[in-house]
Design a protein around this motif. Structure first.
Motif, PDB file in Angstrom:
ATOM      1  N   GLY A 136      -5.101  -2.788   3.098  1.00 14.78           N
ATOM      2  CA  GLY A 136      -4.193  -1.831   3.655  1.00 14.78           C
ATOM      3  C   GLY A 136      -5.432  -0.658   3.773  1.00 14.78           C
ATOM      4  O   GLY A 136      -6.243  -0.565   3.228  1.00 14.78           O
ATOM      5  N   ASN A 137      -5.076   0.012   4.690  1.00  9.82           N
ATOM      6  CA  ASN A 137      -5.889   1.497   5.113  1.00  9.82           C
ATOM      7  C   ASN A 137      -5.817   2.227   3.757  1.00  9.82           C
ATOM      8  O   ASN A 137      -6.660   3.051   3.423  1.00  9.82           O
ATOM      9  N   ASN A 151     -11.039  -4.022   4.167  1.00  5.80           N
ATOM     10  CA  ASN A 151      -9.868  -4.180   4.752  1.00  5.80           C
ATOM     11  C   ASN A 151     -10.270  -4.058   6.275  1.00  5.80           C
ATOM     12  O   ASN A 151     -10.982  -2.977   6.665  1.00  5.80           O
ATOM     13  N   GLU A 152      -9.734  -4.814   7.199  1.00  7.13           N
ATOM     14  CA  GLU A 152      -9.931  -4.751   8.497  1.00  7.13           C
ATOM     15  C   GLU A 152     -11.312  -3.976   9.068  1.00  7.13           C
ATOM     16  O   GLU A 152     -11.364  -3.228   9.793  1.00  7.13           O
ATOM     17  N   GLU A 210      -1.636  -9.741   6.744  1.00 10.05           N
ATOM     18  CA  GLU A 210      -0.485  -8.431   7.334  1.00 10.05           C
ATOM     19  C   GLU A 210      -0.224  -9.244   8.706  1.00 10.05           C
ATOM     20  O   GLU A 210      -1.113  -9.693   9.610  1.00 10.05           O
ATOM     21  N   GLU A 230       0.947  -1.272  -0.144  1.00  7.56           N
ATOM     22  CA  GLU A 230       0.005  -0.284   0.123  1.00  7.56           C
ATOM     23  C   GLU A 230       0.896   1.168  -0.017  1.00  7.56           C
ATOM     24  O   GLU A 230       2.221   1.123   0.169  1.00  7.56           O
ATOM     25  N   ILE A 262       2.247   3.485   1.802  1.00  7.69           N
ATOM     26  CA  ILE A 262       2.577   3.907   3.412  1.00  7.69           C
ATOM     27  C   ILE A 262       4.281   4.177   3.339  1.00  7.69           C
ATOM     28  O   ILE A 262       4.714   3.304   2.585  1.00  7.69           O
ATOM     29  N   HIS A 283      -4.912 -10.491  10.864  1.00  8.72           N
ATOM     30  CA  HIS A 283      -3.697  -9.795  10.836  1.00  8.72           C
ATOM     31  C   HIS A 283      -3.296  -9.695  12.381  1.00  8.72           C
ATOM     32  O   HIS A 283      -3.848  -9.744  13.326  1.00  8.72           O
ATOM     33  N   TRP A 291      -2.266   7.805   5.023  1.00  9.09           N
ATOM     34  CA  TRP A 291      -0.898   8.110   5.829  1.00  9.09           C
ATOM     35  C   TRP A 291      -0.413   9.615   5.662  1.00  9.09           C
ATOM     36  O   TRP A 291       0.854   9.891   5.748  1.00  9.09           O
ATOM     37  N   TYR A 308       0.001  -7.934  14.433  1.00 11.35           N
ATOM     38  CA  TYR A 308       1.228  -7.127  14.787  1.00 11.35           C
ATOM     39  C   TYR A 308       1.758  -7.129  16.208  1.00 11.35           C
ATOM     40  O   TYR A 308       1.113  -6.796  17.143  1.00 11.35           O
ATOM     41  N   ALA A 314       3.723  -7.308   6.735  1.00 12.31           N
ATOM     42  CA  ALA A 314       3.333  -5.874   6.273  1.00 12.31           C
ATOM     43  C   ALA A 314       3.902  -4.984   7.420  1.00 12.31           C
ATOM     44  O   ALA A 314       4.055  -5.381   8.704  1.00 12.31           O
ATOM     45  N   PRO A 315       4.386  -3.725   7.206  1.00  4.73           N
ATOM     46  CA  PRO A 315       4.505  -3.141   5.835  1.00  4.73           C
ATOM     47  C   PRO A 315       5.772  -3.438   5.264  1.00  4.73           C
ATOM     48  O   PRO A 315       6.707  -3.684   5.938  1.00  4.73           O
TER      49      PRO A 315
END
Ligand code: AHR
Length: 640
Positions: free
Chosen positions: A255-256, A375-376, A451, A57, A59, A422, A286, A424, A489-490
């Motif tokens: 992604g966002n 997404n999300e 992600e 994406e 970002i 996802h 972003w 993180y 990601a990212p």
């Protein structure tokens, strides 16, 4: 042989055996021997052939200032950046100013322009506009640069001179004159040819005017040589890094970035195709501008260049600032947009959008298996996703029954083909959760870990993160019968000050060079050495810091054993390799290791932590391997 862009430390050493009793490696070991029993004749699942791929994406300046080759910053003169990126530079007695002109531009998509008003200038006293590019403009010896711009002037015979200039010396590296700028908007092209310069990014672009009058500029562009010489293409060094990962797919465009902060800032794909002058660009969530020079077709060509299949995420009626489109008639235009997008990707030239793609220069359709709805969407507080997903799912399945439709959050209205999850996390969290998918229902949706990353280290991740990643990958591999795809990601970060919006990324770069983080190398090691089947295995007595996976490629006659030791102490492992007739005593060993978890690669020290390849002897149906502390190992064992 792994391909690491020629950057890895590849050391080939034939060792006298793996059974190291009484030797140095054993002396380092502080943990008691553990046992790993492998039965290579027992398949417990198929490895997904698409397990490892990429997620992308806009970002961290991933495209503009990143992989997308465009060298000019703010070539479309977005107002907020106008003064900072195009600096008026008068020479001698020259005088003039610039202003954003909202009343004129070359197209409906780009209705504004930069008006350059030159009040005084002549051949010896030019008025210049300086553009620093994306933290510099790299010029290498004998490179050819292709430039273009739209312009018009209020006087006859207007011309401008475009040059690449060395920041430190003022040396003119290359220049070209654009003559005959007329009264109406038109595109002009030029070529800049560098000579035998020293490669450097400490250069800038200078546009000079040597006559009083007004000139309007729009869509100023300059491209270096690109990967596969694509027009409007990508940077070669970053593409090489990606190619070495052998990714199976590219999840795009977010992604966002897909969602945007607001509905009118979503990735509106129809505004990202066709001639660049017809792309208005948009603000990314972003917080910077995207010209959409990297549009839908450019993503698809990126896939084509790296032999990846696209995983197409379609906008699903939810944007980050809690704007949503209710399921029902209001959502229909968005569903139709998604169907059109799928047709643009996959339709032949007899279809409306397939014909449009052909007009854009790519008559051949692209392969497509997966479409992701949003997404999300678990963050949509209106809880409208269930309904929105159903509406997209039904429409897509009706027109494209073979497509697999991915949900981004659990839904009840339909059974998704695939669920995108996802993660993180810190390394410790991944260590503790490596069995996450062991008990996942094999009759439910497949899983896309769309992600994931161990977020340790900045701007790119460190070796501790690579350990967390590798441990997590062993869990994903062992469960790759249900995990169809996974993407870190990212993917990218521009390491210049202000370039990063999200820390702990996979690949870092500036204008001049790029490098892989330890996580990058761990991923490349795993993706380049994976079998087609998961085989039965059992680990005992290893404590909670040793992680592993075993896969087999029967056609190649290879067993791939991955070992991750996240402890600082070596771990001795007694390995039984059953279910095979014979084992070749010499095996390929690839090791990624570091003295501390903080060790990392950087733009100035890009190869501190890279894989080392060797041949080890003494492998057999029974052998001992001492896995060094803080190491990630791949053992490629030939069997019959
Ligand atoms: O990868 C960074 C962001 O993390 C993605 O845009 C979003 O999907 C997630 O929240």
């Amino acid at each position: 042989m792994m391909r690491f862009n020629g950057t890895a430390k590849i050391v080939c050493v034939v060792m006298a055996g793996l059974a190291m009793a009484g030797r140095a490696q054993q002396a380092e070991s502080s943990a008691a021997p553990a046992t790993l029993t492998i039965d290579a004749s027992k398949t417990v699942g198929k490895v997904s052939p698409t397990l490892y791929g990429l997620m992308t994406e806009e970002i961290n300046y991933s495209y503009e200032g990143g992989i997308y080759g465009e060298l000019v910053q703010n070539g479309t003169f977005v107002q907020a950046w106008g003064d900072a990126t195009w600096i008026v530079t008068p020479r001698g007695t020259a005088h003039g100013s610039t202003a954003l002109d909202k009343a004129t531009g070359p197209s409906a998509a780009l209705p504004t322009s930069l008006k350059v008003t030159v009040t005084q200038a002549d051949a010896a006293n030019s008025l210049g506009l300086l553009n620093e590019g994306w933290w510099g403009i790299t010029v290498r010896p004998n490179e050819t640069f292709h430039g273009s711009l739209y312009a018009k002037a209020d006087y006859a015979g207007a011309e401008l001179k475009v040059s690449l200039i060395a920041n430190d010396t003022g040396h003119v590296i290359a220049s070209a004159t654009v003559p005959g700028v007329g009264a109406d908007w038109r595109q002009y092209t030029f070529t800049l040819q560098a000579g035998a310069v020293v490669a450097s990014s400490r250069n800038h672009l200078l546009v000079e005017f040597n006559h009083p009058g007004a000139v309007w500029l729009q869509l100023f562009s300059l491209f270096p040589p690109t990967y596969h010489d694509r027009v409007n293409g990508n940077r070669g060094d970053i593409m090489e890094l990606l190619a070495a990962m052998q990714p199976a797919f590219l999840r795009l465009p977010g992604g966002n970035y897909l969602e945007g902060d607001h509905i009118n800032e979503r990735f509106d794909w129809k505004k990202t195709i066709g001639p660049l002058v017809d792309r208005p660009g948009h603000r990314s969530p972003w917080n910077y501008w995207s010209t959409d020079g990297m549009g839908l077709l450019e993503y698809l060509e990126w896939c084509e260049d790296l032999h990846m299949q696209p995983v197409l995420a379609v906008y699903a009626g939810y944007s980050l600032k809690q704007e949503f489109v209710a399921p029902g008639p209001a959502l229909e235009p968005y569903v139709q947009d998604a169907l059109d997008e799928i047709e643009y990707v996959t339709g032949d030239v007899t279809t409306k959008w397939g014909a449009e793609r052909a007009k854009d220069g790519h008559p051949a359709p692209f392969p497509l298996t997966y479409v992701e709805i949003g997404n999300e969407d678990q963050f949509d507080q209106s809880k409208s996703y269930d309904g929105r997903y159903a509406q997209f799912y039904d429409a897509i399945k009706k027109s494209y029954p073979a497509l697999q439709v991915i949900a981004t959050a659990p839904v009840k209205s339909r059974t998704p083909d695939v669920l995108d999850e996802h993660y993180y996390r810190r390394a410790e969290q991944f260590f503790a959760d490596v069995h996450h998918y062991d008990a996942t229902d094999r009759n439910g949706p497949k899983i896309f870990v769309g992600e994931w990353a161990t977020r340790e280290g900045t701007p790119a991740t460190n070796f501790g993160a690579a350990l967390g990643d590798a441990a997590w990958m062993t869990g994903m591999e062992r469960n790759s019968d249900v995990i169809v795809m996974a993407s870190y990601a990212p993917l990218f970060v521009n390491v210049n000050p202000g370039g990063m919006q999200w820390r702990s990324d996979l690949i870092g770069y500036d204008a001049f060079s790029s490098y892989g983080s330890p996580s990058y190398y761990a991923q490349a090691m795993f993706a380049n050495h994976i079998g087609t089947e998961i085989v039965a295995s059992e680990l005992n007595g290893a404590g909670d810091r040793l992680f592993y996976s075993v896969t087999r490629d029967a056609a190649k006659g290879v067993v791939y054993l991955k070992l991750v030791n996240a402890s600082s102490s070596a771990q001795q492992l007694k390995i039984s390799l059953d279910g095979v007739t014979s084992v070749k005593p010499d095996a390929k060993l690839i090791t990624l290791s570091a003295a501390t978890t903080a060790e990392t690669n950087s733009i100035t020290d890009p190869r501190r932590v890279t894989p080392v390849e060797s041949i080890v002897g003494g492998v057999g149906k029974e052998f001992t391997r001492t896995v060094p502390g803080y190491s990630i190992e791949v053992l490629e064992i030939s069997v019959q």
